[in-house]
Design a protein around this motif. Structure first.
Motif, PDB file in Angstrom:
ATOM      1  N   ILE A  30      20.617  23.064 -25.665  1.00  0.00           N
ATOM      2  CA  ILE A  30      21.074  23.618 -24.303  1.00  0.00           C
ATOM      3  C   ILE A  30      19.478  23.498 -23.621  1.00  0.00           C
ATOM      4  CG2 ILE A  30      21.212  25.806 -22.907  1.00  0.00           C
ATOM      5  CD1 ILE A  30      23.661  24.737 -24.236  1.00  0.00           C
ATOM      6  N   ALA A  31      19.520  22.920 -22.267  1.00  0.00           N
ATOM      7  CA  ALA A  31      18.570  22.785 -21.418  1.00  0.00           C
ATOM      8  C   ALA A  31      18.372  23.895 -20.415  1.00  0.00           C
ATOM      9  CB  ALA A  31      18.529  21.266 -20.417  1.00  0.00           C
ATOM     10  N   ALA A  88      27.327  30.478 -20.523  1.00  0.00           N
ATOM     11  CA  ALA A  88      26.322  31.518 -20.865  1.00  0.00           C
ATOM     12  C   ALA A  88      26.815  32.768 -21.548  1.00  0.00           C
ATOM     13  CB  ALA A  88      25.291  31.744 -19.640  1.00  0.00           C
ATOM     14  N   GLY A  89      27.918  33.065 -21.283  1.00  0.00           N
ATOM     15  CA  GLY A  89      28.373  34.291 -21.963  1.00  0.00           C
ATOM     16  C   GLY A  89      28.574  34.123 -23.332  1.00  0.00           C
ATOM     17  N   VAL A  90      28.502  33.001 -23.928  1.00  0.00           N
ATOM     18  CA  VAL A  90      28.571  32.971 -25.589  1.00  0.00           C
ATOM     19  C   VAL A  90      27.325  33.143 -26.160  1.00  0.00           C
ATOM     20  CG1 VAL A  90      30.634  31.439 -25.187  1.00  0.00           C
ATOM     21  CG2 VAL A  90      28.355  30.463 -25.796  1.00  0.00           C
ATOM     22  N   ILE A  91      26.063  33.064 -25.433  1.00  0.00           N
ATOM     23  CA  ILE A  91      24.965  33.067 -26.056  1.00  0.00           C
ATOM     24  C   ILE A  91      24.602  34.451 -26.602  1.00  0.00           C
ATOM     25  CG2 ILE A  91      22.443  32.961 -25.536  1.00  0.00           C
ATOM     26  CD1 ILE A  91      23.120  30.933 -23.115  1.00  0.00           C
ATOM     27  N   THR A 115       7.370  30.993 -17.322  1.00  0.00           N
ATOM     28  CA  THR A 115       7.735  30.407 -18.649  1.00  0.00           C
ATOM     29  C   THR A 115       8.894  31.304 -19.102  1.00  0.00           C
ATOM     30  OG1 THR A 115       6.207  32.140 -19.633  1.00  0.00           O
ATOM     31  CG2 THR A 115       5.520  29.620 -19.107  1.00  0.00           C
ATOM     32  N   VAL A 116       9.588  30.377 -19.838  1.00  0.00           N
ATOM     33  CA  VAL A 116      10.936  30.906 -20.573  1.00  0.00           C
ATOM     34  C   VAL A 116      10.723  30.938 -22.265  1.00  0.00           C
ATOM     35  CG1 VAL A 116      11.748  28.506 -20.986  1.00  0.00           C
ATOM     36  CG2 VAL A 116      13.509  30.713 -20.838  1.00  0.00           C
ATOM     37  N   SER A 117      11.062  32.018 -22.695  1.00  0.00           N
ATOM     38  CA  SER A 117      10.665  32.078 -24.248  1.00  0.00           C
ATOM     39  C   SER A 117      12.143  32.825 -24.750  1.00  0.00           C
ATOM     40  CB  SER A 117       9.533  32.906 -24.462  1.00  0.00           C
ATOM     41  OG  SER A 117       9.690  34.275 -23.894  1.00  0.00           O
ATOM     42  N   GLY A 118      12.217  32.885 -26.005  1.00  0.00           N
ATOM     43  CA  GLY A 118      13.070  33.712 -26.775  1.00  0.00           C
ATOM     44  C   GLY A 118      14.412  32.956 -26.778  1.00  0.00           C
ATOM     45  N   GLY A 119      15.308  33.693 -26.942  1.00  0.00           N
ATOM     46  CA  GLY A 119      16.800  33.191 -26.530  1.00  0.00           C
ATOM     47  C   GLY A 119      17.261  32.642 -28.102  1.00  0.00           C
ATOM     48  N   SER A 171      20.544  25.538 -29.534  1.00  0.00           N
ATOM     49  CA  SER A 171      19.226  25.837 -29.678  1.00  0.00           C
ATOM     50  C   SER A 171      18.645  25.388 -28.454  1.00  0.00           C
ATOM     51  CB  SER A 171      18.428  24.628 -30.708  1.00  0.00           C
ATOM     52  OG  SER A 171      18.749  23.452 -30.130  1.00  0.00           O
ATOM     53  N   PHE A 172      17.392  25.986 -27.860  1.00  0.00           N
ATOM     54  CA  PHE A 172      17.102  26.074 -26.490  1.00  0.00           C
ATOM     55  C   PHE A 172      15.742  25.287 -26.574  1.00  0.00           C
ATOM     56  CE2 PHE A 172      19.488  29.793 -27.211  1.00  0.00           C
ATOM     57  CZ  PHE A 172      20.398  29.830 -26.275  1.00  0.00           C
TER      58      PHE A 172
END
Length: 337
Positions: free
Chosen positions: A270-271, A301-304, A326-330, A336-337
């Motif tokens: 996932i981008a 996004a609801g399935v994440i 910055t983005v992190s986690g998930g 995968s992100f």
């Protein structure tokens, strides 16, 4: 003149009694010996001369005697006739060789292998003889047209008496049979992988055990094996069995054994794109937002399972300027992100 009678004495004639020549095979019992008579007078025969008694016969030959010629010793025995005396002449017993059947032993091998050493069995021994006790020399001849490249099937082992020799046996040959069985070919589903949400790749197989430098194209294989899995585009990430089966695969020279493979489903990517934001010096940071690209199977996004978070080093006290967001986690089972 005066006449006086004389006397004529008629003596017995001599009959020759001779044992009739006869024969038998090595290892058999002697036949019943019989005799012939010669020297009859006046058209006499054995039935008309008032013959009584019988000649006697004997021979040294027994069931165990070697092939050869043996005398039948003959005596007048208690023969008696009013008109004949008897003189005896020996006969002859010929012991012929018995016949042994030499048969190539049936045997087998797999396709692509060399022929085994052919052996033979023997049938027809006499007197508890065996192949080691009869003084046999030489060996039978055994051959077949089958080679390492011959197809699976049955082939004659052509057998001859070769140079077999024995003092008491003759030999006759009977063919045997070589069975060329199918070789074993291992058909394995090749391991492969894909990402979540995509269609399964075309499954292929590997082959182990070909003979005669063959491969799929050079062999007599026809058709294709069955390769299948329960996994589809909706199946979560993980490892799934690719079941291998006969399908339409066939061969006259190979028996197939099947080994399953593995399909590994990896997470799809996932981008995550962060939206640019602005604020005025001294203000708190705005709410950062981002968008997703790359969902499969109509997912949103609801399935994440756990959404990523965004942040910046900028604070209310930060000077005017440009700061990275910055983005992190998930995390998610299938992405995968």
């Amino acid at each position: 003149f005066t006449a006086l009678n004389g006397q004529l004495t008629i003596g017995k004639a001599t009959l020759t009694v001779k044992a009739n020549d006869t024969s038998r095979i090595y290892g058999e019992a002697n036949p019943t010996f019989t005799a012939g008579f010669s020297g009859f007078r006046n058209n006499d025969n054995a039935a008309t001369i008032g013959l009584s008694g019988a000649p006697s016969f004997a021979t040294s030959a027994t069931k165990a005697s070697d092939a050869g010629i043996y005398p039948i010793t003959t005596a007048a025995g208690d023969l008696s006739s009013k008109n004949y005396l008897f003189t005896a002449v020996n006969g002859q017993l010929t012991i012929g060789k018995a016949t042994l059947t030499v048969k190539a032993n049936d045997t087998s091998r797999a396709y692509g292998e060399a022929n085994p050493v052919f052996t033979a069995g023997y049938i027809g021994f006499k007197n508890s003889d065996n192949i080691n006790s009869i003084g046999v020399t030489g060996a039978p001849g055994m051959a077949t047209g089958a080679t390492v490249t011959s197809d699976a099937g049955t082939y004659p082992i052509t057998t001859t008496t070769g140079d077999l020799v024995s003092k008491n046996y003759l030999f006759t040959a009977v063919n045997g049979q070589l069975t060329v069985g199918k070789a074993t070919l291992t058909v394995k589903a090749k391991d492969t992988s894909r990402v979540y949400g995509e269609v399964n790749p075309v499954f292929t197989a590997s082959y182990t055990g070909f003979k005669n430098d063959e491969d799929f194209e050079k062999s007599d294989l026809t058709g294709q094996p069955g390769l299948a899995t329960t996994a589809d585009t909706l199946t979560p990430i993980g490892t799934y069995t690719i079941t291998a089966s006969e399908g339409e695969l066939a061969s006259r020279n190979y028996t197939m054994t099947y080994v399953d493979g593995d399909l590994k489903i990896d997470p799809a990517q996932i981008a995550v794109t962060i939206a640019n934001k602005t604020k005025t010096y001294g203000d708190a940071n705005p709410t950062f937002t981002f968008t997703y690209a790359g969902f499969k199977n109509g997912d949103t996004a609801g399935v994440i399972d756990a959404a990523p978070s965004a942040g910046s080093t900028a604070t209310a006290a930060s000077n005017a300027g440009t700061y990275p967001i910055t983005v992190s986690g998930g995390s998610d089972n299938n992405y995968s992100f």
